[in-house]
Every structure is written in C-alpha cells, then in structure tokens.
Design a protein around this motif. Structure first.
Motif, short mmCIF file in Angstrom:
data_model
loop_
_atom_site.label_atom_id
_atom_site.label_comp_id
_atom_site.label_asym_id
_atom_site.label_seq_id
_atom_site.Cartn_x
_atom_site.Cartn_y
_atom_site.Cartn_z
N LYS A 1 -13.58 -39.43 -2.32
CA LYS A 1 -12.98 -38.56 -1.31
C LYS A 1 -13.84 -37.30 -1.13
O LYS A 1 -14.06 -36.85 0.01
CB LYS A 1 -11.55 -38.19 -1.71
N ALA A 2 -14.35 -36.75 -2.21
CA ALA A 2 -15.22 -35.57 -2.12
C ALA A 2 -16.48 -35.91 -1.33
O ALA A 2 -16.91 -35.13 -0.46
CB ALA A 2 -15.58 -35.06 -3.52
N ALA A 3 -17.06 -37.07 -1.58
CA ALA A 3 -18.26 -37.50 -0.85
C ALA A 3 -17.96 -37.68 0.64
O ALA A 3 -18.78 -37.30 1.49
CB ALA A 3 -18.81 -38.78 -1.45
N THR A 4 -16.81 -38.22 0.96
CA THR A 4 -16.42 -38.40 2.36
C THR A 4 -16.26 -37.04 3.04
O THR A 4 -16.70 -36.85 4.19
CB THR A 4 -15.10 -39.19 2.44
N LEU A 5 -15.65 -36.09 2.36
CA LEU A 5 -15.48 -34.75 2.93
C LEU A 5 -16.82 -34.05 3.11
O LEU A 5 -17.04 -33.37 4.11
CB LEU A 5 -14.55 -33.92 2.04
N LEU A 6 -17.72 -34.24 2.17
CA LEU A 6 -19.06 -33.65 2.27
C LEU A 6 -19.79 -34.22 3.49
O LEU A 6 -20.41 -33.48 4.26
CB LEU A 6 -19.83 -33.95 0.98
N ASP A 7 -19.69 -35.51 3.68
CA ASP A 7 -20.29 -36.15 4.85
C ASP A 7 -19.65 -35.64 6.14
O ASP A 7 -20.35 -35.39 7.13
CB ASP A 7 -20.15 -37.67 4.74
N ASP A 8 -18.34 -35.45 6.13
CA ASP A 8 -17.62 -34.92 7.28
C ASP A 8 -18.15 -33.54 7.67
O ASP A 8 -18.40 -33.26 8.84
CB ASP A 8 -16.12 -34.86 6.97
N ILE A 9 -18.33 -32.68 6.69
CA ILE A 9 -18.84 -31.34 6.94
C ILE A 9 -20.25 -31.41 7.54
O ILE A 9 -20.56 -30.72 8.52
CB ILE A 9 -18.85 -30.50 5.64
N HIS A 10 -21.08 -32.26 6.97
CA HIS A 10 -22.45 -32.41 7.46
C HIS A 10 -22.47 -32.91 8.91
O HIS A 10 -23.17 -32.36 9.76
CB HIS A 10 -23.23 -33.35 6.56
N ARG A 11 -21.68 -33.92 9.19
CA ARG A 11 -21.63 -34.47 10.56
C ARG A 11 -21.18 -33.42 11.57
O ARG A 11 -21.72 -33.32 12.67
CB ARG A 11 -20.71 -35.68 10.62
N LYS A 12 -20.19 -32.65 11.19
CA LYS A 12 -19.71 -31.61 12.11
C LYS A 12 -20.76 -30.51 12.29
O LYS A 12 -20.90 -29.96 13.38
CB LYS A 12 -18.40 -31.03 11.61
N ALA A 13 -21.49 -30.18 11.23
CA ALA A 13 -22.50 -29.13 11.30
C ALA A 13 -23.65 -29.49 12.25
O ALA A 13 -24.21 -28.62 12.91
CB ALA A 13 -23.04 -28.81 9.91
N VAL A 14 -23.99 -30.77 12.33
CA VAL A 14 -25.11 -31.18 13.18
C VAL A 14 -24.65 -31.71 14.54
O VAL A 14 -25.48 -32.03 15.38
CB VAL A 14 -26.02 -32.21 12.48
N TYR A 15 -23.35 -31.78 14.75
CA TYR A 15 -22.82 -32.28 16.01
C TYR A 15 -23.16 -31.31 17.15
O TYR A 15 -23.08 -30.10 16.99
CB TYR A 15 -21.30 -32.45 15.93
#
Length: 141
Positions: free
Chosen positions: A116-130
């Motif tokens: 779950k932590a890894a999924t949230l980290l990926d979510d943050i990254h995707r939003k940051a580069v969107y």
C-alpha cells in the motif's frame, strides 16, 4: 506518529485468537527510536521516488513542527491535484512506517502495508509529473 500509534493499536486490538497481539503490535513511547528511524527511511524513499523533482525536503519552520516537501513541477501541473497529493503523502508515511514496524511485530501483514505504501508513493509521483491538457485561449471580439 500519532496515526501510526492509532493504526497499530487498532490492528492489535482486532486480532482474533491472539491475546498478546495488542501488547505486541501497538507502538509505545519506548519504540520512538525505531519509529524515528522508519520515518527517516520513508523520507529517503520519497526523495528517491521523486528524484529530479524535489527542491526542498525536511522539517519546515518552526523547526520540527511541520514536514515540507517542495517539488519543481511542470508549468502545466494541475493544482487541483494538491489536496489529494497531501492526503497520499500523509497516508504513505503512515503505511510505510507501519509496514516497517510490522516486520518486527506483525509479519503476516507487513507485506500488505508495504504494498500500500508503494502504491501511494507511485500515486504521488504520477500526480507530480501529470500535465493537464492545454486549453485553447478564447478571445473577445
């Protein structure tokens, strides 16, 4: 850390067929050194995930009171994503620290929290580069 304590106590309290679970799984003040290390490791992980975007990472003024993460994002970044990024960042830290703690105290659920932590980290990254789609300018005649 308050949310980590709530999560670990709740998990320990809800364990069936294990009368020592609450005492074993929940965090207490004496665990602060371990939890602080897990906090630092989680901070390092977020910087690694967002490498190239981080312009500041650390405790903001007043010192020790607030965590701050500043990113250099595209001019096309969608500011509407900021509230969900803040929530994801908060949840990431809780899940990451709990996952690391559960390696010691609750191995059966450690992997789920780490995932779950890894999924949230990926979510943050995707939003940051969107980048939001450009809109055509409109002109008054």
């Amino acid at each position: 850390m308050r949310e980590v304590a709530v999560t670990t106590a709740y998990t320990g309290g809800k364990m069936e067929n294990d009368e020592n679970a609450l005492h074993r799984i929940s965090t207490v003040d004496e665990d602060e050194n371990h939890l602080e290390r897990f906090w630092e490791e989680s901070r390092a992980d977020i910087c690694q995930e967002l490498i190239g975007l981080v312009t500041f990472e650390g405790m903001a003024t007043p010192p020790g009171k607030y965590y701050e993460l500043r990113l250099d994002v595209s001019k096309s970044f969608d500011d509407a994503l900021l509230p969900s990024m803040r929530l994801s960042l908060f949840s990431y830290f809780v899940q990451s620290i709990v996952a690391k703690w559960y390696v010691y105290t609750n191995k059966g659920e450690a992997g789920e929290y780490a995932d779950k932590a890894a999924t949230l980290l990926d979510d943050i990254h995707r939003k940051a580069v969107y980048k939001k789609k450009p809109t055509r300018p409109t002109y008054d005649d």
